[in-house]
Scaffold this active site. Structure first.
Site, PDB file in Angstrom:
ATOM      1  NE  ARG A   1      -3.243  -0.060   3.035  1.00 40.33           N
ATOM      2  CZ  ARG A   1      -4.540  -0.366   2.982  1.00 40.33           C
ATOM      3  NH1 ARG A   1      -5.388   0.463   2.419  1.00 40.33           N
ATOM      4  NH2 ARG A   1      -4.984  -1.500   3.487  1.00 40.33           N
TER       5      ARG A   1
ATOM      6  CD  GLU B   1       6.865  -1.405  -1.753  1.00 42.61           C
ATOM      7  OE1 GLU B   1       7.882  -1.789  -1.154  1.00 42.61           O
ATOM      8  OE2 GLU B   1       6.095  -2.180  -2.359  1.00 42.61           O
TER       9      GLU B   1
ATOM     10  CG  ASP C   1      10.780 -10.942   0.391  1.00 46.39           C
ATOM     11  OD1 ASP C   1      10.633 -10.061  -0.475  1.00 46.39           O
ATOM     12  OD2 ASP C   1      11.665 -10.889   1.265  1.00 46.39           O
TER      13      ASP C   1
END
Length: 528
Positions: free
Chosen positions: A268, A270, A342
């Site tokens: 969110r 980024e 990740d």
């Protein structure tokens, strides 16, 4: 042995040369210009896109349980190339029993130490945990940390490492000091300047060769100097020239570097930094994701919304339209969100490499994120864990709880700033179409929805309710009234169907004791 051949275990490091054997030649085939620091031209492009978003088209059907189980088993078939910033993560564990006489700081009595690959190396870990085979291309320094990191990555099964060495460069190392499960200090050693241009050219040549032997390229950017300048664009062009898809795990707001990628996965924050748009609500996230996709020509945007789940925006069946899918979070209990991104990137890359559709990949990624958030530390998610989550009835067992357990869970949610809602009703009636509409409206008024149902918790109806994504917890009203459960639970939002004043609804007159809100479900959705 790696899927591209044996890994060289002798780590004789030479500047500009990869570790590992040479490739087999057969395989080398606006919102405002100043907000978030956006350049004026880019800010104007975002503003123009926001003035005319294309409408979404109906979402494709939700994948069935059988389809998801089979999809999990397909993940191990994937082969991926990861290119990005490798790091060494060190953990120093111990206990703190006294304060230093030299300064007001705790003294950590060290008990054990642990080292593991971090950054893009953690994406590699996430992929191999799912059974996928991985080629990894990155850069390390000519130091002990670089040698240690090379050994750790090369020692993983199913990984072909190509770690280039730049002389005089420090390998990014993050050392965390942990006492009684609590991180008390982190020390970083890093060099974030761009890698040498000649080394970048060599990295691109090696990655281009590796792309021919894998199904998907992952660009994992931690802003440590590997994916700078025109390197991302050249890598994306090489992947597409070979018919390979590109998945991007970005950092920062400069997403233009990755223009044309098939899938980009921002969180969110980024997304907000990249677009300069608000992302506080699900609708705002959706609007920003649509804009990001259109401006940079991304095939799809998958936004990580933390506990709230994932938002997928991809091209619709009709030109000029978007296909949208919102997948709720599935964390039984949030313990640690570290490394969740990740995990999502790993599942997405493995799924696309195995030929799965984006809606199926998104659902699996949401399940994996929920598992990861229920662990402490930077954790990976394995195939058996995903299959366990998909076992019929498992989700229901996790959500069915006694009144006392529900009260404890609600209090933990509130301590994290989440609004707890409560709805009482008959389980069978809540499973009807009208009941489902009621659940959807109730869930929209809170962050966590608790149901109080008549009858026993071991009934088929209660179990079916607990399986619903809109429901976070189910408890039985028992022999007492709904008011007894409401008083114990102290919900922030009390939902009731139909019409009525607070004083005429069981438990409604108690809300003022703790500042709760009464919501009347129905066409108007009023607040009491």
């Amino acid at each position: 042995m790696g899927f591209l051949g044996p890994v060289n275990s002798a780590f004789g490091l030479k500047e500009g040369l990869p570790t590992g054997r040479p490739w087999n030649t057969a395989r080398q085939i606006a919102v405002g210009a100043v907000r978030r620091g956006l350049p004026p031209g880019l800010a104007m492009r975002y503003r123009n896109r926001m003035q005319g978003d294309a409408p979404g088209i109906p979402a494709t059907p939700e994948p069935s349980l059988t389809e998801l189980v089979e999809a999990v088993r397909q993940l191990r078939r994937g082969t991926a190339l990861v290119v990005g910033d490798a790091m060494l993560d060190r953990y120093v564990y111990g206990t703190v029993e006294r304060i230093s006489p030299e300064a007001p700081v705790p003294i950590l009595s060290v008990e054990r130490e642990l080292a593991m690959p971090g950054g893009a190396g953690n994406v590699v870990r996430c992929l191999t945990a799912l059974g996928a085979s991985v080629a990894f291309v990155s850069v390390v320094g000519d130091d002990q940390a670089g040698s240690d990191l090379t050994g750790l990555i090369g020692g993983q099964p199913g990984v072909e490492p190509w770690l280039l060495v730049q002389g005089g460069r420090a390998t990014t190392t993050k050392t965390r000091f942990v006492a009684s499960g609590q991180q008390i200090l982190r020390a970083d050693q890093e060099q974030v300047a761009a890698i040498h241009p000649r080394l970048a050219d060599r990295l691109i040549r090696i990655a281009s060769d590796a792309a021919a032997a894998t199904a998907v390229m992952v660009l994992s950017d931690y802003r440590k100097g590997v994916l700078t300048g025109d390197t991302p664009a050249r890598l994306i062009a090489a992947a597409h020239a070979g018919g390979r898809k590109v998945v991007v795990d970005p950092r920062g707001g400069d997403h233009a570097r990755f223009a044309g990628a098939d899938l980009i996965i921002p969180d969110r924050e980024e997304l907000a930094e990249a677009t300069g748009l608000p992302v506080g609500t699900a609708d705002e996230v959706l609007a920003a994701a649509r804009t990001l996709r259109a401006v940079h020509g991304f095939g799809a945007v998958l936004v990580i919304r933390g506990e709230e789940g994932l938002t997928l925006v991809q091209a619709g069946a009709t030109p000029g339209t978007d296909s949208v899918r919102q997948v709720g979070g599935d964390a039984a209990e949030l313990l640690d969100s570290s490394g969740t991104g990740d995990v999502v990137v790993g599942v997405a890359a493995a799924g696309l490499a195995a030929g799965l559709s984006l809606p199926v990949v998104t659902r699996l990624a949401a399940l994996a994120a929920g598992i990861a958030m229920g662990k402490t530390g930077i954790a990976v998610v394995r195939e058996d864990e995903l299959l366990e989550v998909l076992t019929p009835g498992r989700l229901a067992l996790r959500k069915l709880s006694s009144r006392g357990q529900a009260v404890e869970r609600a209090e933990r949610w509130r301590r994290r700033g989440l609004r707890v809602g409560f709805l009482a009703g008959d389980a069978a009636q809540l499973l009807t179409p009208a009941g489902h509409a009621l659940l959807a409206q109730a869930r929209g008024w809170c962050d966590r929805l608790v149901l109080g149902v008549t009858g026993a918790l071991d009934s088929p109806e209660a179990a079916t309710l607990a399986e619903q994504p809109l429901v976070d917890l189910v408890t039985a009203l028992g022999r007492g009234s709904a008011a007894d459960t409401i008083r114990a639970l102290r919900p922030d939002v009390l939902v009731q169907p139909g019409n009525g004043a607070a004083e005429s609804i069981p438990g409604g007159d108690m809300l003022q004791e703790w500042g709760g809100t009464l919501r009347i479900a129905g066409p108007s959705g009023t607040a009491g």
